[in-house]
Design a protein around this motif. Structure first.
Motif, mmCIF file in Angstrom:
data_model
loop_
_atom_site.group_PDB
_atom_site.id
_atom_site.type_symbol
_atom_site.label_atom_id
_atom_site.label_comp_id
_atom_site.label_asym_id
_atom_site.label_seq_id
_atom_site.Cartn_x
_atom_site.Cartn_y
_atom_site.Cartn_z
ATOM 1 N N LEU A 14 56.713 -4.915 40.518
ATOM 2 C CA LEU A 14 55.700 -4.099 40.856
ATOM 3 C C LEU A 14 54.526 -4.708 41.275
ATOM 4 O O LEU A 14 54.204 -5.803 41.193
ATOM 5 N N HIS A 15 53.562 -3.772 41.947
ATOM 6 C CA HIS A 15 52.235 -4.490 42.311
ATOM 7 C C HIS A 15 50.981 -3.620 41.933
ATOM 8 O O HIS A 15 50.284 -3.142 42.686
ATOM 9 N N CYS A 16 50.935 -3.410 40.705
ATOM 10 C CA CYS A 16 50.163 -2.538 40.186
ATOM 11 C C CYS A 16 48.432 -2.977 40.417
ATOM 12 O O CYS A 16 48.057 -4.243 40.376
ATOM 13 N N ALA A 17 47.786 -2.040 40.854
ATOM 14 C CA ALA A 17 46.258 -2.336 41.317
ATOM 15 C C ALA A 17 45.490 -2.732 40.083
ATOM 16 O O ALA A 17 44.428 -3.217 40.358
ATOM 17 N N ASN A 38 42.819 3.512 28.520
ATOM 18 C CA ASN A 38 41.817 3.032 29.502
ATOM 19 C C ASN A 38 41.879 1.888 30.179
ATOM 20 O O ASN A 38 41.998 0.687 29.336
ATOM 21 N N THR A 39 41.903 1.543 31.317
ATOM 22 C CA THR A 39 41.791 0.344 32.114
ATOM 23 C C THR A 39 40.677 -0.460 31.393
ATOM 24 O O THR A 39 39.805 -0.149 31.380
ATOM 25 N N GLN A 40 41.141 -1.808 31.068
ATOM 26 C CA GLN A 40 39.967 -2.914 30.730
ATOM 27 C C GLN A 40 39.925 -3.659 32.089
ATOM 28 O O GLN A 40 40.678 -3.896 32.699
ATOM 29 N N TYR A 41 38.462 -3.781 32.274
ATOM 30 C CA TYR A 41 38.311 -4.422 33.686
ATOM 31 C C TYR A 41 38.263 -6.021 33.629
ATOM 32 O O TYR A 41 37.333 -6.535 33.825
ATOM 33 N N ALA A 45 42.412 -5.329 37.983
ATOM 34 C CA ALA A 45 41.396 -4.007 37.500
ATOM 35 C C ALA A 45 40.004 -4.350 37.866
ATOM 36 O O ALA A 45 39.327 -3.597 38.378
ATOM 37 N N PHE A 46 39.480 -5.786 37.631
ATOM 38 C CA PHE A 46 38.063 -6.084 37.950
ATOM 39 C C PHE A 46 37.785 -5.802 39.443
ATOM 40 O O PHE A 46 37.067 -5.481 40.029
ATOM 41 N N GLU A 47 38.936 -6.505 40.086
ATOM 42 C CA GLU A 47 38.679 -6.686 41.714
ATOM 43 C C GLU A 47 38.650 -5.136 42.273
ATOM 44 O O GLU A 47 38.040 -5.138 43.214
ATOM 45 N N ASN A 48 39.435 -4.339 41.621
ATOM 46 C CA ASN A 48 39.473 -2.856 42.014
ATOM 47 C C ASN A 48 38.569 -2.160 41.247
ATOM 48 O O ASN A 48 38.975 -0.694 41.330
ATOM 49 N N ARG A 49 37.637 -2.493 40.529
ATOM 50 C CA ARG A 49 36.932 -1.710 39.515
ATOM 51 C C ARG A 49 36.128 -0.306 40.451
ATOM 52 O O ARG A 49 36.367 0.601 39.880
ATOM 53 N N ARG A 95 35.211 -2.341 49.072
ATOM 54 C CA ARG A 95 36.407 -3.225 49.431
ATOM 55 C C ARG A 95 37.459 -2.058 49.175
ATOM 56 O O ARG A 95 37.600 -1.059 48.547
ATOM 57 N N PRO A 96 38.726 -2.489 50.042
ATOM 58 C CA PRO A 96 39.680 -1.787 49.969
ATOM 59 C C PRO A 96 40.760 -1.903 48.530
ATOM 60 O O PRO A 96 40.394 -3.092 47.939
ATOM 61 N N LEU A 97 41.434 -0.926 47.895
ATOM 62 C CA LEU A 97 42.326 -1.184 47.003
ATOM 63 C C LEU A 97 43.061 -2.491 47.218
ATOM 64 O O LEU A 97 43.856 -2.553 48.218
ATOM 65 N N VAL A 98 43.242 -3.459 46.314
ATOM 66 C CA VAL A 98 44.176 -4.478 46.390
ATOM 67 C C VAL A 98 45.298 -4.277 45.503
ATOM 68 O O VAL A 98 45.036 -4.210 44.297
ATOM 69 N N PHE A 99 46.624 -4.259 46.003
ATOM 70 C CA PHE A 99 47.713 -4.287 45.106
ATOM 71 C C PHE A 99 48.186 -5.664 44.719
ATOM 72 O O PHE A 99 47.689 -6.641 45.556
ATOM 73 N N ARG A 100 48.587 -6.037 43.317
ATOM 74 C CA ARG A 100 48.710 -7.413 43.019
ATOM 75 C C ARG A 100 50.245 -7.769 43.693
ATOM 76 O O ARG A 100 51.031 -7.212 43.593
#
Ligand code: FES
Length: 375
Positions: free
Chosen positions: A22-25, A183-186, A190-194, A356-361
């Protein structure tokens, strides 16, 4: 003076691999994970399991990445079971065939937590950047056939929080007995995509209200856990139940850590269990000792009446937001950097577009982020 001698690492988290289909953001693996590709061998893991158990660990979680990509998972589970651990597997379900599930059951696996990204195929597959929705439904049935309790997890953020009722409904239809809405922890990805993932206060309020309605409707059929978002609560969390107090994370390359992102903190050296025993890493290493207890604190934490409860919040969040791992967690209103958290939330409230664009892992994005300093 303020730091009692550490008890045992009750919970061993074996991060077997950073490989993942998977490549979750919002992935919690370190953004620079592609730099740490040298995975421990089976024999190393077997020794770590034994040493941690001797030290008093009672629960062993196998996670990743996706732990099912390791073909020695069954062997590791069997050894953990033989040693007397309560074992659990944290998985996306990708790779969990009927035969592997049966083998893991025979090996003594006690508990499986299956993660979902959303309630619809479109959003699940978008958020994980893979076509996995149908497969997860199948895996849920496989888990039930093996007699494991149906335990599900869904990470919540701005892109799926409005579907929370449908997520609960789907979990109920599958027969979940326990659903964690986390809930997402940043940190990390997730911090990159906050700026894409942080919800508004109103979204959170609604999501909690919907969750409460479902609690009533389900009348105990399924337990719902809504894990609060600390950016909005203004309340630091007692991260990992206290640094070096309970959790021992072992990264895929053997580095022993008090939490899964601690390696990014400057000025700390963490031992590698290829060269060091678990006992020595836990009891003698400077990295584990640094933020144990309250003795390391400075103001405003050192005189705060809540310091024994929240232990100053999260060290990784303090570093990411305040640039200082020994600072008060900026989610706390007493932190001099609290305005940074408020500003991040306000930007979402104002509907400001993401810069910034959404970055997938994935490994390519990891190498790019590492070379450009986005960590
Ligand atoms: Fe590292 Fe909180 S995630 S201390």
């Amino acid at each position: 003076m303020n730091t009692p001698p550490p008890g045992p690492p009750l919970w061993l988290l074996a991060e077997l691999t950073y490989r993942c289909p998977l490549h979750c953001a919002f992935c919690y693996n370190p953004v620079d994970f592609a730099q740490h590709e040298q995975e421990l061998a089976t024999a190393d893991w077997l020794r770590i399991l034994r040493e941690a158990r001797e030290l008093g660990a009672v629960q062993c979680g196998f996670s990743g990445g996706e732990p099912l990509v390791r073909d020695d998972l069954e062997e590791l589970v069997a050894e953990a079971h033989r040693l007397g651990y309560y074992t659990n597997l944290l998985t996306s379900g990708v790779g969990l065939t009927e035969s592997r599930a049966a083998a893991l059951k025979r090996a003594g696996l006690d508990h499986v937590q299956l993660s979902f990204q959303d309630s619809t195929r479109e959003m699940n597959d978008f958020l994980s950047h893979t076509r996995t929705f149908d497969l997860k439904q199948k895996v849920a049935h496989i888990l039930r056939d093996q007699g494991w309790p149906m335990v599900m997890n869904c990470v919540i953020h701005r892109l799926n929080i409005d579907h929370i009722g449908r997520i609960i409904e789907m979990a109920d239809a599958i027969g979940a007995e326990y659903l964690e809405l986390a809930n997402t922890q940043y940190y990390s990805w997730a911090f990159e995509n906050r700026e894409h993932l942080l919800p508004t206060r109103e979204q959170l309020r609604q999501a909690e209200a919907v969750t409460d309605q479902w609690r009533e409707r389900l009348a105990g059929r399924m337990r719902l856990f809504f894990v609060a978002a600390d950016y909005h609560e203004g309340k630091p969390k007692r991260c990992v139940n206290g640094w070096g107090s309970t959790l021992l994370t072992v990264a895929p390359d053997g580095v022993a850590l008090p939490c899964h992102t601690a390696r990014m903190l400057p000025g700390l050296a963490f031992p590698n269990l290829r060269e060091t025993s678990v006992r020595s890493a836990w009891l003698e290493s400077e990295g584990f000792a640094r933020y144990r207890g309250t003795g390391w604190m400075k103001e405003p934490c050192s005189s705060c009446e809540h310091r024994e409860q929240d232990l100053g919040g999260c060290r990784c969040q303090a570093f990411l937001l305040a640039g200082d791992p020994a600072a008060a967690d900026p989610v706390c209103p007493k932190s001099p950097q609290h305005a940074l958290v408020e500003e991040a939330v306000l930007r979402v409230e104002r509907g400001e577009p993401a810069v910034r664009p959404l970055v997938f892992r994935d490994p390519k994005a990891s190498r790019k982020a590492t070379s450009s300093g986005l960590l």
